[in-house]
Design an enzyme around this catalytic site. Structure first.
Site, PDB file in Angstrom:
ATOM      1  N   CYS A  92     -32.981  -5.289  29.732  1.00  0.00           N
ATOM      2  CA  CYS A  92     -31.960  -5.283  30.129  1.00  0.00           C
ATOM      3  C   CYS A  92     -30.610  -4.532  29.485  1.00  0.00           C
ATOM      4  CB  CYS A  92     -30.739  -6.411  29.439  1.00  0.00           C
ATOM      5  SG  CYS A  92     -29.002  -6.263  29.092  1.00  0.00           S
ATOM      6  N   HIS A 134     -29.137 -14.474  33.981  1.00  0.00           N
ATOM      7  CA  HIS A 134     -29.224 -13.321  33.277  1.00  0.00           C
ATOM      8  C   HIS A 134     -27.145 -12.294  32.924  1.00  0.00           C
ATOM      9  CE1 HIS A 134     -30.756  -9.119  31.020  1.00  0.00           C
ATOM     10  NE2 HIS A 134     -29.458  -9.114  31.394  1.00  0.00           N
ATOM     11  N   GLU A 135     -26.632 -12.816  33.683  1.00  0.00           N
ATOM     12  CA  GLU A 135     -25.298 -11.935  33.514  1.00  0.00           C
ATOM     13  C   GLU A 135     -24.255 -13.277  33.149  1.00  0.00           C
ATOM     14  OE1 GLU A 135     -25.509  -8.858  34.395  1.00  0.00           O
ATOM     15  OE2 GLU A 135     -26.782  -8.979  34.859  1.00  0.00           O
ATOM     16  N   HIS A 138     -24.726 -13.051  29.266  1.00  0.00           N
ATOM     17  CA  HIS A 138     -23.980 -11.333  29.411  1.00  0.00           C
ATOM     18  C   HIS A 138     -22.486 -12.732  28.476  1.00  0.00           C
ATOM     19  CE1 HIS A 138     -25.963  -8.480  28.517  1.00  0.00           C
ATOM     20  NE2 HIS A 138     -26.696  -8.264  30.154  1.00  0.00           N
TER      21      HIS A 138
HETATM   22 ZN    ZN Z   1     -28.224  -7.376  30.687  1.00  0.00          ZN
END
Ligand code: ZN
Length: 158
Positions: A92, A134-135, A138
């Site tokens: 990341c 993953h996004e 976030h």
């Molecule tokens: Zn990331």
């Protein structure tokens, strides 16, 4: 937002990475400019995805790119997941110098709004499914390092 001076990627443990993001009411010039900036920041840092809070703006928007395929998702939601998971190698831009092994669903369906303001839906698998998860993390204020205890320092740092 100026597009000639690129913002730095926000690094953990900056609180904006854990903040709740706001929904985007409409796709206007400000959002289009933001997407341009985010794409440049992602490419410059050799990332494959970037969420808006990673440049310090807590709104529900991320970009992703695999080779020449570029994705923009506004107000996204994962609406379907496969039960099967794979252990994926992951890093990341907000956690520089580390990588980890993270369990991710093999397939996800994601729905949201595209840069043209219209609804879009993508069923993704493999790397793209991993990036979307993953996004989405976030945008929910979560980093991959909170999903695994298998985190390692990169050996070959320049
Ligand atoms: Zn990331």
């Amino acid at each position: 937002m100026k597009t000639n001076v690129l913002p730095k990627v926000v690094v953990s443990p900056d609180p904006v990475l854990g903040a709740k993001v706001r929904a985007i009411p409409r796709v206007d010039d400000e959002i289009r400019d933001m997407v341009k900036v985010m794409r440049k920041v992602m490419v410059k840092n050799q990332g494959v995805g970037l969420a808006a809070n990673q440049i310090g703006i807590p709104v529900a928007l991320f970009v992703a790119q695999i080779e020449s395929d570029f994705y923009v998702f506004i107000n996204p939601k994962i609406t379907k997941i496969s039960r099967d998971k794979d252990e994926m190698v992951e890093g990341c831009l907000s956690v520089p110098g580390y990588w980890g092994i993270v369990p991710r669903h093999k397939e996800v369906t994601i729905e949201g709004v595209g840069l043209n303001g219209k609804k879009q839906k993508i069923k993704a698998k493999g790397l793209l499914a991993q990036i979307f998860q993953h996004e989405m993390d976030h945008l929910e204020g979560k980093l991959y390092i909170q999903r695994t205890d298998k985190v390692r320092k990169l050996e070959l740092q320049k």
